[in-house]
Design a protein around this motif. Structure first.
Motif, PDB file in Angstrom:
ATOM      1  N   ASN A 267     -49.265  19.359   5.766  1.00  0.00           N
ATOM      2  CA  ASN A 267     -49.408  20.067   4.401  1.00  0.00           C
ATOM      3  C   ASN A 267     -50.385  21.010   4.358  1.00  0.00           C
ATOM      4  O   ASN A 267     -51.558  20.759   5.293  1.00  0.00           O
ATOM      5  CB  ASN A 267     -49.521  19.170   3.261  1.00  0.00           C
ATOM      6  N   LEU A 268     -50.427  22.031   3.840  1.00  0.00           N
ATOM      7  CA  LEU A 268     -51.239  23.066   3.951  1.00  0.00           C
ATOM      8  C   LEU A 268     -52.768  22.672   3.210  1.00  0.00           C
ATOM      9  O   LEU A 268     -53.646  23.556   2.956  1.00  0.00           O
ATOM     10  CB  LEU A 268     -50.896  24.530   3.391  1.00  0.00           C
ATOM     11  N   THR A 269     -52.608  21.626   2.377  1.00  0.00           N
ATOM     12  CA  THR A 269     -53.684  21.307   1.859  1.00  0.00           C
ATOM     13  C   THR A 269     -54.823  20.661   2.853  1.00  0.00           C
ATOM     14  O   THR A 269     -55.936  20.031   2.390  1.00  0.00           O
ATOM     15  CB  THR A 269     -53.419  20.036   0.691  1.00  0.00           C
ATOM     16  N   GLN A 270     -54.368  20.266   4.091  1.00  0.00           N
ATOM     17  CA  GLN A 270     -55.210  19.880   5.037  1.00  0.00           C
ATOM     18  C   GLN A 270     -55.794  20.726   6.000  1.00  0.00           C
ATOM     19  O   GLN A 270     -55.276  21.816   6.433  1.00  0.00           O
ATOM     20  CB  GLN A 270     -54.386  18.844   6.051  1.00  0.00           C
ATOM     21  N   THR A 272     -56.525  20.398   8.965  1.00  0.00           N
ATOM     22  CA  THR A 272     -55.923  20.452  10.304  1.00  0.00           C
ATOM     23  C   THR A 272     -54.735  21.518  10.436  1.00  0.00           C
ATOM     24  O   THR A 272     -54.476  22.195  11.407  1.00  0.00           O
ATOM     25  CB  THR A 272     -55.399  18.921  10.458  1.00  0.00           C
ATOM     26  N   ALA A 273     -54.089  21.470   9.057  1.00  0.00           N
ATOM     27  CA  ALA A 273     -53.052  22.557   8.943  1.00  0.00           C
ATOM     28  C   ALA A 273     -53.541  24.228   9.192  1.00  0.00           C
ATOM     29  O   ALA A 273     -53.044  24.916   9.514  1.00  0.00           O
ATOM     30  CB  ALA A 273     -52.252  22.295   7.945  1.00  0.00           C
ATOM     31  N   TRP A 274     -54.674  24.226   8.579  1.00  0.00           N
ATOM     32  CA  TRP A 274     -55.150  25.561   8.566  1.00  0.00           C
ATOM     33  C   TRP A 274     -55.654  25.933   9.955  1.00  0.00           C
ATOM     34  O   TRP A 274     -55.335  26.967  10.387  1.00  0.00           O
ATOM     35  CB  TRP A 274     -56.631  25.632   7.777  1.00  0.00           C
ATOM     36  N   LYS A 275     -56.059  25.005  10.895  1.00  0.00           N
ATOM     37  CA  LYS A 275     -56.485  25.425  12.315  1.00  0.00           C
ATOM     38  C   LYS A 275     -55.157  25.600  13.169  1.00  0.00           C
ATOM     39  O   LYS A 275     -54.990  26.435  14.107  1.00  0.00           O
ATOM     40  CB  LYS A 275     -57.310  24.178  12.806  1.00  0.00           C
ATOM     41  N   THR A 276     -54.078  24.709  12.592  1.00  0.00           N
ATOM     42  CA  THR A 276     -52.677  25.252  13.308  1.00  0.00           C
ATOM     43  C   THR A 276     -52.226  26.343  12.939  1.00  0.00           C
ATOM     44  O   THR A 276     -51.568  27.040  13.981  1.00  0.00           O
ATOM     45  CB  THR A 276     -51.884  24.013  12.798  1.00  0.00           C
ATOM     46  N   CYS A 277     -52.438  26.820  11.781  1.00  0.00           N
ATOM     47  CA  CYS A 277     -51.775  28.084  11.281  1.00  0.00           C
ATOM     48  C   CYS A 277     -52.558  29.314  11.990  1.00  0.00           C
ATOM     49  O   CYS A 277     -51.984  30.191  12.636  1.00  0.00           O
ATOM     50  CB  CYS A 277     -52.103  28.316   9.880  1.00  0.00           C
ATOM     51  N   LEU A 278     -54.056  29.062  12.296  1.00  0.00           N
ATOM     52  CA  LEU A 278     -54.834  30.029  12.994  1.00  0.00           C
ATOM     53  C   LEU A 278     -54.339  30.118  14.608  1.00  0.00           C
ATOM     54  O   LEU A 278     -54.252  31.223  14.936  1.00  0.00           O
ATOM     55  CB  LEU A 278     -56.390  29.673  12.818  1.00  0.00           C
ATOM     56  N   GLU A 279     -53.898  28.943  14.994  1.00  0.00           N
ATOM     57  CA  GLU A 279     -53.590  28.812  16.546  1.00  0.00           C
ATOM     58  C   GLU A 279     -52.183  29.526  16.369  1.00  0.00           C
ATOM     59  O   GLU A 279     -51.928  30.403  17.562  1.00  0.00           O
ATOM     60  CB  GLU A 279     -53.673  27.440  17.103  1.00  0.00           C
ATOM     61  N   LEU A 280     -51.216  29.322  15.680  1.00  0.00           N
ATOM     62  CA  LEU A 280     -50.138  30.107  15.643  1.00  0.00           C
ATOM     63  C   LEU A 280     -50.117  31.618  15.601  1.00  0.00           C
ATOM     64  O   LEU A 280     -49.487  32.319  16.335  1.00  0.00           O
ATOM     65  CB  LEU A 280     -49.045  29.589  14.502  1.00  0.00           C
ATOM     66  N   ILE A 281     -50.917  32.019  14.589  1.00  0.00           N
ATOM     67  CA  ILE A 281     -51.167  33.250  14.349  1.00  0.00           C
ATOM     68  C   ILE A 281     -51.601  34.155  15.466  1.00  0.00           C
ATOM     69  O   ILE A 281     -51.333  35.379  16.020  1.00  0.00           O
ATOM     70  CB  ILE A 281     -52.206  33.660  12.993  1.00  0.00           C
ATOM     71  N   GLU A 282     -52.817  33.563  16.114  1.00  0.00           N
ATOM     72  CA  GLU A 282     -53.412  33.966  17.284  1.00  0.00           C
ATOM     73  C   GLU A 282     -52.584  33.870  18.409  1.00  0.00           C
ATOM     74  O   GLU A 282     -52.309  35.233  19.265  1.00  0.00           O
ATOM     75  CB  GLU A 282     -54.724  33.183  17.786  1.00  0.00           C
ATOM     76  N   GLY A 283     -51.797  33.167  18.723  1.00  0.00           N
ATOM     77  CA  GLY A 283     -50.709  33.015  19.629  1.00  0.00           C
ATOM     78  C   GLY A 283     -49.545  34.128  19.694  1.00  0.00           C
ATOM     79  O   GLY A 283     -49.164  34.654  20.655  1.00  0.00           O
ATOM     80  N   PHE A 284     -49.203  34.151  18.685  1.00  0.00           N
ATOM     81  CA  PHE A 284     -48.187  35.284  18.156  1.00  0.00           C
ATOM     82  C   PHE A 284     -48.633  36.575  18.450  1.00  0.00           C
ATOM     83  O   PHE A 284     -48.175  37.482  18.905  1.00  0.00           O
ATOM     84  CB  PHE A 284     -47.591  35.036  16.979  1.00  0.00           C
ATOM     85  N   ALA A 285     -49.978  37.148  18.014  1.00  0.00           N
ATOM     86  CA  ALA A 285     -50.695  38.327  18.167  1.00  0.00           C
ATOM     87  C   ALA A 285     -50.741  38.560  19.453  1.00  0.00           C
ATOM     88  O   ALA A 285     -50.596  39.643  19.824  1.00  0.00           O
ATOM     89  CB  ALA A 285     -51.747  38.219  17.379  1.00  0.00           C
ATOM     90  N   GLN A 286     -51.222  37.631  20.384  1.00  0.00           N
ATOM     91  CA  GLN A 286     -51.344  37.857  21.784  1.00  0.00           C
ATOM     92  C   GLN A 286     -50.021  38.093  22.510  1.00  0.00           C
ATOM     93  O   GLN A 286     -49.995  39.143  23.265  1.00  0.00           O
ATOM     94  CB  GLN A 286     -52.104  36.568  22.315  1.00  0.00           C
ATOM     95  N   ARG A 287     -49.003  37.530  22.113  1.00  0.00           N
ATOM     96  CA  ARG A 287     -47.793  37.751  22.621  1.00  0.00           C
ATOM     97  C   ARG A 287     -47.214  39.157  22.249  1.00  0.00           C
ATOM     98  O   ARG A 287     -46.664  39.828  23.156  1.00  0.00           O
ATOM     99  CB  ARG A 287     -46.740  36.702  22.070  1.00  0.00           C
ATOM    100  N   ILE A 288     -47.245  39.487  20.933  1.00  0.00           N
ATOM    101  CA  ILE A 288     -46.975  41.148  20.646  1.00  0.00           C
ATOM    102  C   ILE A 288     -48.014  42.095  21.294  1.00  0.00           C
ATOM    103  O   ILE A 288     -47.626  43.231  21.712  1.00  0.00           O
ATOM    104  CB  ILE A 288     -47.125  41.033  19.194  1.00  0.00           C
ATOM    105  N   ASN A 289     -49.113  41.717  21.600  1.00  0.00           N
ATOM    106  CA  ASN A 289     -50.274  42.637  22.140  1.00  0.00           C
ATOM    107  C   ASN A 289     -49.811  42.849  23.577  1.00  0.00           C
ATOM    108  O   ASN A 289     -49.965  43.813  24.161  1.00  0.00           O
ATOM    109  CB  ASN A 289     -51.555  42.133  21.973  1.00  0.00           C
ATOM    110  N   LYS A 290     -49.242  41.975  24.164  1.00  0.00           N
ATOM    111  CA  LYS A 290     -49.037  41.859  25.760  1.00  0.00           C
ATOM    112  C   LYS A 290     -47.571  42.764  25.740  1.00  0.00           C
ATOM    113  O   LYS A 290     -47.452  43.480  26.584  1.00  0.00           O
ATOM    114  CB  LYS A 290     -48.842  40.624  26.285  1.00  0.00           C
ATOM    115  N   ALA A 291     -46.656  42.338  24.680  1.00  0.00           N
ATOM    116  CA  ALA A 291     -45.462  43.195  25.015  1.00  0.00           C
ATOM    117  C   ALA A 291     -45.569  44.725  24.522  1.00  0.00           C
ATOM    118  O   ALA A 291     -44.969  45.388  24.864  1.00  0.00           O
ATOM    119  CB  ALA A 291     -44.379  42.499  24.012  1.00  0.00           C
ATOM    120  N   TYR A 292     -46.122  44.861  23.492  1.00  0.00           N
ATOM    121  CA  TYR A 292     -46.403  46.239  23.044  1.00  0.00           C
ATOM    122  C   TYR A 292     -47.989  46.744  22.864  1.00  0.00           C
ATOM    123  O   TYR A 292     -48.702  46.597  21.751  1.00  0.00           O
ATOM    124  CB  TYR A 292     -46.018  46.568  21.542  1.00  0.00           C
TER     125      TYR A 292
END
Length: 293
Positions: A267-270, A272-292
């Protein structure tokens, strides 16, 4: 005795005037105090949105990485530094190479209270206001809802149009992160070309309040020619959970640089979930930065 009474009366009048003046002065001072007075003053920027004032929160990137600016747009009715995920991402993204620019969302829509007068009640056989038993009671007329939506959209567009100037110190890519009804509004406005397209779009539990608008959202999202990270938590609004499957099905297939849906078990009330969101966003951004790059 009469002099004593007169003195007492005058004393009461003077006390009342002083009290009134003090209350008025306190109210005026309270209006001038920013909602974000706990933040450094250089982090809070006041902007004019139509005829009203709004505030934008800006945090510079920290460290050697300088990837660009992450524009943050929370759900309607929240503020730019709402406790929880919004405040967490606004601060932590600056350590990953992204300056953050958080705008104040438009007000949420309050549920109206109805009082039906006797003459407005439909008589038997008139066929007025016939509604199926499994349908929710209509809270607004179509015209009223359209007016509400137009005001919300205008507020968002006017706010976003000022971000180019505010983001000049932070060159690079533009990542737009938005949640809940704010995400629904963003998707709708992007589909109508009323907002500049970001390099990366992150939507978290996206939904629209009206049933028809919400059902149309997956198709609008799929048609956006923007790399999209679609995060869904299990405690997201029911309307966002209702469309999560079709959002994935309508998205471009075998296009990891175009669309990625991530289902969270927390749940986003936790925190731990905030940190997971941060990791997902950072990982996706890195993938897009490498591709473009």
């Amino acid at each position: 005795m009469s002099l004593i009474r007169l003195f007492s009366f005058r004393f009461m009048l003077i006390s009342l005037v002083i009290s009134t003046v003090s209350s008025t002065a306190w109210a005026e001072t309270a209006e001038k105090v920013s909602l974000y007075d706990y933040l450094p003053s250089d982090e809070v920027i006041s902007i004019d949105v139509g005829e009203q004032k709004s505030e934008v929160l800006i945090r510079s990137w920290i460290g050697k990485k300088k990837l660009g600016a992450a524009i943050m747009f929370a759900s309607t009715g929240m503020d730019a530094d709402s406790a929880g995920l919004q405040a967490f991402l606004r601060r932590e993204l600056t350590h990953t190479g992204w300056a953050t620019i958080s705008i104040t969302p438009p007000n949420s829509v309050m549920t109206p209270n109805f009082a039906t007068s006797p003459e407005e009640v439909a008589k038997a056989g008139e066929g007025k206001n016939i509604q199926k038993s499994n349908e929710p009671t209509q809270q607004f007329t179509d015209e009223n809802w359209q007016n509400i939506r137009e005001k919300q959209e205008l507020f968002v567009v006017n706010s976003m149009n000022q971000l180019d100037a505010l983001g000049k110190p932070y060159p690079g890519k533009r990542m737009l992160i938005t949640t809940a009804q704010g995400a629904g509004l963003t998707i709708s406005l992007l589909s109508k070309n009323q907002l500049p397209k970001p390099d990366i779009l992150v939507v978290i539990n996206p939904f629209m309040r009206q049933i028809g608008e919400n059902q149309a959202l997956p198709k609008l999202l799929a048609e956006l020619e923007i790399p999209v990270l679609d995060i869904q938590s299990r405690d997201g609004h029911r309307a966002s959970l209702d469309t999560v499957k079709i959002r994935r099905e309508l998205s471009p297939h075998n296009s990891p640089y175009r669309y990625s849906q991530q289902l969270m078990s927390l749940n986003l009330t936790q925190e731990t979930a905030w940190k997971t969101c941060l990791e997902l966003i950072e990982g996706f951004a890195q993938r897009i930065n490498k591709a473009y790059p």
